[in-house]
Design a protein around this motif. Sequence first.
Motif, mmCIF file in Angstrom:
data_model
loop_
_atom_site.group_PDB
_atom_site.id
_atom_site.type_symbol
_atom_site.label_atom_id
_atom_site.label_comp_id
_atom_site.label_asym_id
_atom_site.label_seq_id
_atom_site.Cartn_x
_atom_site.Cartn_y
_atom_site.Cartn_z
ATOM 1 N N MET A 145 77.374 81.526 82.585
ATOM 2 C CA MET A 145 77.578 80.127 82.225
ATOM 3 C C MET A 145 76.641 79.784 81.066
ATOM 4 O O MET A 145 75.441 80.015 81.167
ATOM 5 N N ASP A 146 77.203 79.213 80.001
ATOM 6 C CA ASP A 146 76.371 78.847 78.851
ATOM 7 C C ASP A 146 75.740 77.469 79.057
ATOM 8 O O ASP A 146 76.043 76.760 80.019
ATOM 9 N N ALA A 147 74.857 77.085 78.127
ATOM 10 C CA ALA A 147 74.106 75.833 78.241
ATOM 11 C C ALA A 147 75.033 74.624 78.272
ATOM 12 O O ALA A 147 74.814 73.682 79.054
ATOM 13 N N GLN A 148 76.067 74.621 77.443
ATOM 14 C CA GLN A 148 76.992 73.488 77.403
ATOM 15 C C GLN A 148 77.707 73.328 78.741
ATOM 16 O O GLN A 148 77.845 72.214 79.250
ATOM 17 N N ALA A 149 78.150 74.429 79.311
ATOM 18 C CA ALA A 149 78.863 74.372 80.594
ATOM 19 C C ALA A 149 77.934 73.870 81.702
ATOM 20 O O ALA A 149 78.332 73.059 82.540
ATOM 21 N N LEU A 150 76.690 74.349 81.693
ATOM 22 C CA LEU A 150 75.721 73.897 82.693
ATOM 23 C C LEU A 150 75.426 72.414 82.503
ATOM 24 O O LEU A 150 75.359 71.652 83.481
ATOM 25 N N GLY A 151 75.262 71.986 81.263
ATOM 26 C CA GLY A 151 75.032 70.566 80.986
ATOM 27 C C GLY A 151 76.192 69.708 81.459
ATOM 28 O O GLY A 151 75.988 68.642 82.051
ATOM 29 N N ASP A 152 77.419 70.174 81.216
ATOM 30 C CA ASP A 152 78.597 69.436 81.658
ATOM 31 C C ASP A 152 78.711 69.420 83.183
ATOM 32 O O ASP A 152 79.246 68.472 83.755
ATOM 33 N N LEU A 153 78.185 70.444 83.831
ATOM 34 C CA LEU A 153 78.161 70.479 85.291
ATOM 35 C C LEU A 153 77.126 69.501 85.846
ATOM 36 O O LEU A 153 77.349 68.877 86.888
ATOM 37 N N LEU A 154 76.001 69.357 85.146
ATOM 38 C CA LEU A 154 74.948 68.451 85.608
ATOM 39 C C LEU A 154 75.322 66.984 85.445
ATOM 40 O O LEU A 154 74.826 66.125 86.192
ATOM 41 N N ALA A 155 76.183 66.661 84.502
ATOM 42 C CA ALA A 155 76.544 65.263 84.262
ATOM 43 C C ALA A 155 77.124 64.574 85.504
ATOM 44 O O ALA A 155 76.667 63.483 85.862
ATOM 45 N N PRO A 156 78.111 65.146 86.197
ATOM 46 C CA PRO A 156 78.607 64.467 87.405
ATOM 47 C C PRO A 156 77.589 64.464 88.545
ATOM 48 O O PRO A 156 77.590 63.555 89.373
ATOM 49 N N VAL A 157 76.725 65.463 88.579
ATOM 50 C CA VAL A 157 75.644 65.457 89.569
ATOM 51 C C VAL A 157 74.751 64.247 89.320
ATOM 52 O O VAL A 157 74.377 63.523 90.252
ATOM 53 N N TYR B 95 68.596 65.004 84.549
ATOM 54 C CA TYR B 95 68.940 64.440 83.239
ATOM 55 C C TYR B 95 68.139 65.118 82.135
ATOM 56 O O TYR B 95 68.698 65.494 81.101
ATOM 57 N N LEU B 96 66.841 65.272 82.347
ATOM 58 C CA LEU B 96 66.009 65.931 81.339
ATOM 59 C C LEU B 96 66.434 67.382 81.141
ATOM 60 O O LEU B 96 66.418 67.895 80.012
ATOM 61 N N THR B 97 66.846 68.031 82.219
ATOM 62 C CA THR B 97 67.357 69.403 82.124
ATOM 63 C C THR B 97 68.636 69.431 81.293
ATOM 64 O O THR B 97 68.789 70.244 80.378
ATOM 65 N N ARG B 98 69.574 68.511 81.603
ATOM 66 C CA ARG B 98 70.820 68.448 80.842
ATOM 67 C C ARG B 98 70.550 68.141 79.378
ATOM 68 O O ARG B 98 71.108 68.771 78.486
ATOM 69 N N PHE B 99 69.650 67.226 79.112
ATOM 70 C CA PHE B 99 69.315 66.865 77.737
ATOM 71 C C PHE B 99 68.708 68.057 76.998
ATOM 72 O O PHE B 99 69.042 68.311 75.835
ATOM 73 N N ALA B 100 67.836 68.809 77.671
ATOM 74 C CA ALA B 100 67.228 69.987 77.048
ATOM 75 C C ALA B 100 68.285 71.045 76.728
ATOM 76 O O ALA B 100 68.180 71.754 75.728
ATOM 77 N N LEU B 101 69.297 71.143 77.575
ATOM 78 C CA LEU B 101 70.349 72.150 77.375
ATOM 79 C C LEU B 101 71.360 71.751 76.304
ATOM 80 O O LEU B 101 71.795 72.595 75.516
#
Length: 145
Positions: A1-13, A58-64
């Motif tokens: 899983m790349d950073a964008q996919a992980l970030g998109d997964l974290l958004a609904p979380v 959120y900070l994790t998603r933003f960093a990714l």
Amino acid sequence: MDAQALGDLLAPVNATLNATATVCLLAGFAFIRARRIEAHRKAMLAAVGASALFLVFYLTRFALTGTHEFAGTGTARTVYLSILFSHMVLAVVVVPLVLRLLHLARTERFTEHRRLARWTYPIWLYVSITGIVVYALLYHVYGYV
């Protein structure tokens, strides 16, 4: 899983954590109005926990993935940016207020706690709700570029 996919997964979380905080805040308010102090304490600690987890994710998603440019235009863009700006400013403001409320409750300074909570509660509730609105507009209604 790349950073964008992980970030998109974290958004609904993150949206779910905001929704959880909202429900806990509303329950905590109802409990304190009913003088159910222990239930209020548990609900508010759950709101703090959900909000703290949100901040970490959120900070994790933003960093990714960094920021996303809102795809809407015209009035939709103006409304979105107004909501986003107020959400961001008040999110920064509410953190020290919540920490102060926790301290006042822990030290049993309930008169001060109550006085500060009258200002902090609506700000925190607004931040939680607008977090969900921002998510919905950015990920489901208009999208991002």
